[in-house]
Design a protein around this motif. Structure first.
Motif, PDB file in Angstrom:
ATOM      1  N   SER A  79       0.898  -1.179   0.114  1.00 53.68           N
ATOM      2  CA  SER A  79       0.093  -0.081  -0.186  1.00 53.68           C
ATOM      3  C   SER A  79       0.878   1.196   0.245  1.00 53.68           C
ATOM      4  N   ARG A  80       2.018   1.188   0.844  1.00 57.28           N
ATOM      5  CA  ARG A  80       2.904   2.433   0.826  1.00 57.28           C
ATOM      6  C   ARG A  80       3.447   2.570  -0.315  1.00 57.28           C
ATOM      7  N   SER A  81       3.879   1.399  -0.916  1.00 56.49           N
ATOM      8  CA  SER A  81       4.707   1.569  -2.366  1.00 56.49           C
ATOM      9  C   SER A  81       3.690   1.987  -3.556  1.00 56.49           C
ATOM     10  N   LEU A  82       2.509   1.957  -3.269  1.00 52.12           N
ATOM     11  CA  LEU A  82       1.850   2.057  -4.504  1.00 52.12           C
ATOM     12  C   LEU A  82       0.865   3.426  -4.077  1.00 52.12           C
ATOM     13  N   LEU A  83       0.778   4.031  -3.110  1.00 50.91           N
ATOM     14  CA  LEU A  83       0.071   4.985  -2.732  1.00 50.91           C
ATOM     15  C   LEU A  83       0.981   6.175  -1.850  1.00 50.91           C
ATOM     16  N   GLY A  84       2.123   5.923  -1.638  1.00 53.35           N
ATOM     17  CA  GLY A  84       3.054   6.751  -0.867  1.00 53.35           C
ATOM     18  C   GLY A  84       2.704   6.872   0.674  1.00 53.35           C
ATOM     19  N   LYS A  95      -8.270   2.710  -2.513  1.00 54.03           N
ATOM     20  CA  LYS A  95      -7.546   2.873  -3.335  1.00 54.03           C
ATOM     21  C   LYS A  95      -6.417   1.749  -2.994  1.00 54.03           C
ATOM     22  N   GLN A  96      -6.520   1.348  -1.536  1.00 57.61           N
ATOM     23  CA  GLN A  96      -5.516   0.410  -0.989  1.00 57.61           C
ATOM     24  C   GLN A  96      -5.752  -1.018  -1.988  1.00 57.61           C
ATOM     25  N   PRO A  97      -4.663  -1.891  -2.178  1.00 55.85           N
ATOM     26  CA  PRO A  97      -4.827  -3.086  -2.969  1.00 55.85           C
ATOM     27  C   PRO A  97      -5.492  -4.031  -1.822  1.00 55.85           C
ATOM     28  N   MET A  98      -6.397  -4.950  -2.561  1.00 56.37           N
ATOM     29  CA  MET A  98      -6.809  -6.078  -1.843  1.00 56.37           C
ATOM     30  C   MET A  98      -5.897  -7.334  -1.696  1.00 56.37           C
ATOM     31  N   LEU A  99      -5.713  -7.926  -0.808  1.00 57.57           N
ATOM     32  CA  LEU A  99      -4.663  -8.985  -0.516  1.00 57.57           C
ATOM     33  C   LEU A  99      -5.009 -10.229   0.199  1.00 57.57           C
ATOM     34  N   VAL A 100      -5.291 -11.574  -0.618  1.00 62.17           N
ATOM     35  CA  VAL A 100      -5.765 -12.717  -0.122  1.00 62.17           C
ATOM     36  C   VAL A 100      -4.644 -13.752   0.192  1.00 62.17           C
ATOM     37  N   CYS A 101      -4.201 -13.973   1.142  1.00 60.10           N
ATOM     38  CA  CYS A 101      -3.031 -14.865   1.438  1.00 60.10           C
ATOM     39  C   CYS A 101      -3.416 -16.225   1.995  1.00 60.10           C
ATOM     40  N   PHE A 102      -2.771 -17.341   1.366  1.00 59.43           N
ATOM     41  CA  PHE A 102      -2.997 -18.799   1.911  1.00 59.43           C
ATOM     42  C   PHE A 102      -1.564 -19.445   2.231  1.00 59.43           C
ATOM     43  N   THR A 131      -5.748   3.327 -10.603  1.00 58.78           N
ATOM     44  CA  THR A 131      -4.747   4.672 -10.590  1.00 58.78           C
ATOM     45  C   THR A 131      -3.354   4.040 -10.010  1.00 58.78           C
ATOM     46  N   THR A 132      -3.295   3.034  -9.482  1.00 60.18           N
ATOM     47  CA  THR A 132      -1.893   2.482  -8.983  1.00 60.18           C
ATOM     48  C   THR A 132      -1.313   1.486  -9.737  1.00 60.18           C
ATOM     49  N   PHE A 133      -1.889   1.298 -10.966  1.00 56.88           N
ATOM     50  CA  PHE A 133      -1.284   0.434 -12.127  1.00 56.88           C
ATOM     51  C   PHE A 133      -0.082   0.787 -12.531  1.00 56.88           C
TER      52      PHE A 133
END
Length: 230
Positions: A79-84, A95-102, A131-133
């Motif tokens: 999130s910090r890398s993509l949005l500052g 705008k935060q990414p969604m992350l699903v971890c297994f 906007t973060t692509f």
């Protein structure tokens, strides 16, 4: 609910939840018609990922119980890398990414539950806002194997790589079923540990958006998680 039945429910439920989060990301843009299937077809914003831990030769249970902190830190890093540095302010929440971890480790393809894990890793799914692509492209590097590798390595992982999800929602469901194979192994052994989770954690805006989605479009995930944890 017995875990062997819940596995198939989760395979369907996780894509539904990602579809809901995508709708939440664009809730302020009513003219944008968002669907998970369309985003997968465009191969820009939905990725499968694999992340290998720095830690090796550790007790499997130790790694599992540290999973939430490591993955939460990983989500914060992305999130910090993509949005500052302002990634937590209200206007950036959607705008935060969604992350699903297994969680996974060696041996689970053979349905083995190992006491110690030499190659623990995460299989995951990532959804990023349009906007973060470009920033995502900047912080990753494409290599000959067609995967993108994270250049800024978070502390918990020695390598993180991404590839677009293919074959629509059904392709994602196949990936989720594969990613949950540690859970199947864990259930076979009578273990009731919880090897997957979703980020970002709940926040007021995301919860409000989730509550507005009709139940026939999305199973409300907190009840599913409650059943699964018990």
């Amino acid at each position: 609910m017995r875990k062997e039945f819940l596995h198939e429910e989760l395979v369907t439920h996780i894509p539904n939840l990602m579809n809901a989060y995508g709708r939440f990301q664009y809730h302020s843009e009513p003219d944008k018609i968002w669907s998970l299937g369309n985003e997968i077809d465009h191969q820009k914003h939905v990725y499968e990922l694999t992340a290998y831990f720095n830690n090796t030769d550790r007790r499997t249970t130790e790694l599992q119980f540290g999973l939430d902190k490591m993955c939460c830190d990983f989500h914060s890093h992305l999130s910090r890398s993509l949005l500052g540095n302002n990634w937590t302010i209200t206007k950036n929440l959607h705008k935060q990414p969604m992350l699903v971890c297994f969680f996974d480790h060696e041996g689970t393809r053979q349905r083995q539950t190992l006491a110690r894990s030499v190659y623990p890793h995460i299989h995951g799914l990532l959804l990023i806002h349009d906007t973060t692509f470009e920033k995502f492209i900047d912080i990753t590097e494409k290599r000959p194997n067609e995967r993108r590798y994270l250049l800024q390595k978070p502390w918990a992982f020695k390598e993180v790589s991404f590839k677009p999800t293919f074959n629509g929602v059904e392709g994602m469901k196949e990936f989720v079923s594969y990613a949950l194979k540690f859970d199947k192994t864990s259930a076979k052994s009578g273990n009731n540990l919880f090897p997957w989770d979703i980020y970002p954690k709940s926040n007021k805006k995301w919860n409000s958006a989730l509550n507005e989605i009709p139940e026939d479009e999305l199973r409300y995930y907190s009840s599913a998680l409650k059943r699964y944890r018990n």
